[in-house]
Design a protein around this motif. Structure first.
Motif, short mmCIF file in Angstrom:
data_model
loop_
_atom_site.label_atom_id
_atom_site.label_comp_id
_atom_site.label_asym_id
_atom_site.label_seq_id
_atom_site.Cartn_x
_atom_site.Cartn_y
_atom_site.Cartn_z
N ARG A 174 0.83 -1.21 0.00
CA ARG A 174 0.00 0.00 0.00
C ARG A 174 0.86 1.25 0.00
N CYS A 175 1.99 1.20 0.69
CA CYS A 175 2.87 2.36 0.74
C CYS A 175 3.45 2.70 -0.62
N ARG A 215 14.51 15.23 5.09
CA ARG A 215 14.29 15.34 3.65
C ARG A 215 14.52 14.01 2.93
N PRO A 216 15.63 13.30 3.19
CA PRO A 216 15.82 11.99 2.52
C PRO A 216 14.69 11.01 2.82
N GLY A 249 8.77 8.32 -3.17
CA GLY A 249 9.14 7.39 -4.23
C GLY A 249 8.59 6.00 -4.02
N GLY A 250 7.85 5.81 -2.91
CA GLY A 250 7.25 4.50 -2.64
C GLY A 250 8.20 3.53 -1.99
N ALA A 251 9.36 4.02 -1.51
CA ALA A 251 10.35 3.14 -0.88
C ALA A 251 10.30 3.33 0.63
N PHE A 252 9.95 2.27 1.33
CA PHE A 252 9.84 2.32 2.78
C PHE A 252 10.67 1.19 3.37
N PRO A 253 11.67 1.51 4.23
CA PRO A 253 12.45 0.43 4.83
C PRO A 253 11.61 -0.48 5.71
#
Length: 345
Positions: free
Chosen positions: A112-113, A142-143, A150-154
């Motif tokens: 979903r993220c 900011r990063p 960008g849809g990138a979640f650790p």
């Protein structure tokens, strides 16, 4: 005789708090859900689990706790560790363990993220907000925000992070999750801002603050305006005859150390900026209905006077409506209201 209160020895309180937490998790209830069942605030129950119990609690509350936790009567204060029956996890409890008090999932899945990130970026761009403004409002770096967009979640996104992100975009969390809906506060490229105030004078002050900050004060409404924004808001409000200063506008500018040329440019810039907003001011509609802003005798109407505010005149109200809202008031002096957006003289 039935006792009305149960007393908690101080030495037993940490053990009781741990016992509450362990059994609540076994039953599958969140702290919020259990607090709601007991009729107490969530923060109050959280304190209980942390060992911050009062000296005594109503006996009915203890029994309600034991019933909600599916344990025998007397278990909470028993010094012996007795075997407990397996908890019955019904559908309601299972759902509660996955959602918070406001119905949001406690964690948002990575899948979903990946959809949420680019959607949130589009919403930010619709508002005309920079990455720095959103990061400051939601308390991330900011990063991190660029990764999110960008849809990138650790890791999965927590509900608390989602709430902060939504708040920074002037949304409720469920609105941020409503893919791929446009921003509900933006129409035809303009921010829709509802100004609630008891008087039109107070509403003008809030509009002036919004324009002086380019709407950024809406992101963090509790934060005071900086010196420059406060000055510009004062100048615009004084243009319509309201504020703490008295005398011509140019004299107010001098008190701020501004030259006449800078004053004209500043006020003209704020008036021009108003085209980026769609202000909705309910009290103005009431004033127009009650007094028409066109009759010289309307000011004698106590109701209209109260709606305008202590310092605002009918003519200045018409000037504000014309310059800031592009709204011509029927019967008003065309030199004072309803004219084109021009630089102040």
């Amino acid at each position: 005789m039935t006792r009305e209160r149960e007393w908690f020895p101080r030495s037993d309180v940490p053990q009781i708090g741990q016992r509450l937490r362990d059994r609540r998790e076994a039953v599958g209830l969140t702290q919020c859900e259990l607090a709601r069942q007991l009729g107490v605030g969530e923060s109050t129950y959280v304190h209980w689990e942390r060992g911050r119990l009062p000296g005594s609690v109503a006996e009915g509350m203890v029994r309600a706790l034991e019933a909600a936790l599916q344990v025998p009567q007397g278990w909470l204060l028993d010094h012996e560790v007795l075997p407990l029956p397996e908890p019955v996890l019904d559908a309601a409890n299972a759902q509660a363990s996955q959602r918070g008090c406001d119905g949001l999932p406690t964690r948002i899945s990575r899948a979903r993220c990946r959809e949420l990130g680019p959607h949130a970026r589009r919403l930010r761009e619709e508002l005309g907000l920079s990455v720095a403004e959103v990061t400051q409002a939601c308390g991330v770096s900011r990063p991190t925000l660029l990764q999110w967009e960008g849809g990138a979640f650790p890791k999965t996104l927590t509900a608390d992070r989602l709430r902060a992100w939504a708040r920074a975009l002037l949304l409720a969390p469920e609105q941020l999750l409503a893919l791929p809906a446009p921003h509900p506060g933006v129409h035809d490229g303009r921010w829709r801002v509802v100004i609630e105030a008891e008087t039109l004078e107070a509403a003008i002050h809030r509009v002036a603050q919004c324009l002086a900050t380019r709407g950024r004060n809406l992101l963090r409404p509790g934060q005071p305006l900086d010196k420059r924004a406060r000055r510009n808001a004062d100048l615009l409000a004084h243009r319509y005859g309201i504020g703490s200063h008295r005398g011509p506008l140019v004299d107010v500018a001098v008190s701020y150390g501004m030259a006449a040329t800078e004053l004209r440019k500043t006020v003209a810039r704020l008036i021009t900026r108003s085209a980026q907003f769609a202000f909705e001011i309910p009290v103005l509609d009431v004033v127009v209905t009650a007094g028409g802003l066109s009759s010289a005798t309307a000011i004698a109407d106590d109701r209209v006077r109260d709606l305008l505010g202590p310092s605002l005149s009918m003519e200045r109200a018409a000037a504000f409506a014309g310059e800031i809202l592009s709204r011509r008031i029927a019967g008003a002096d065309p030199r004072m209201g309803g004219g084109p957006r021009t630089a102040p003289r």
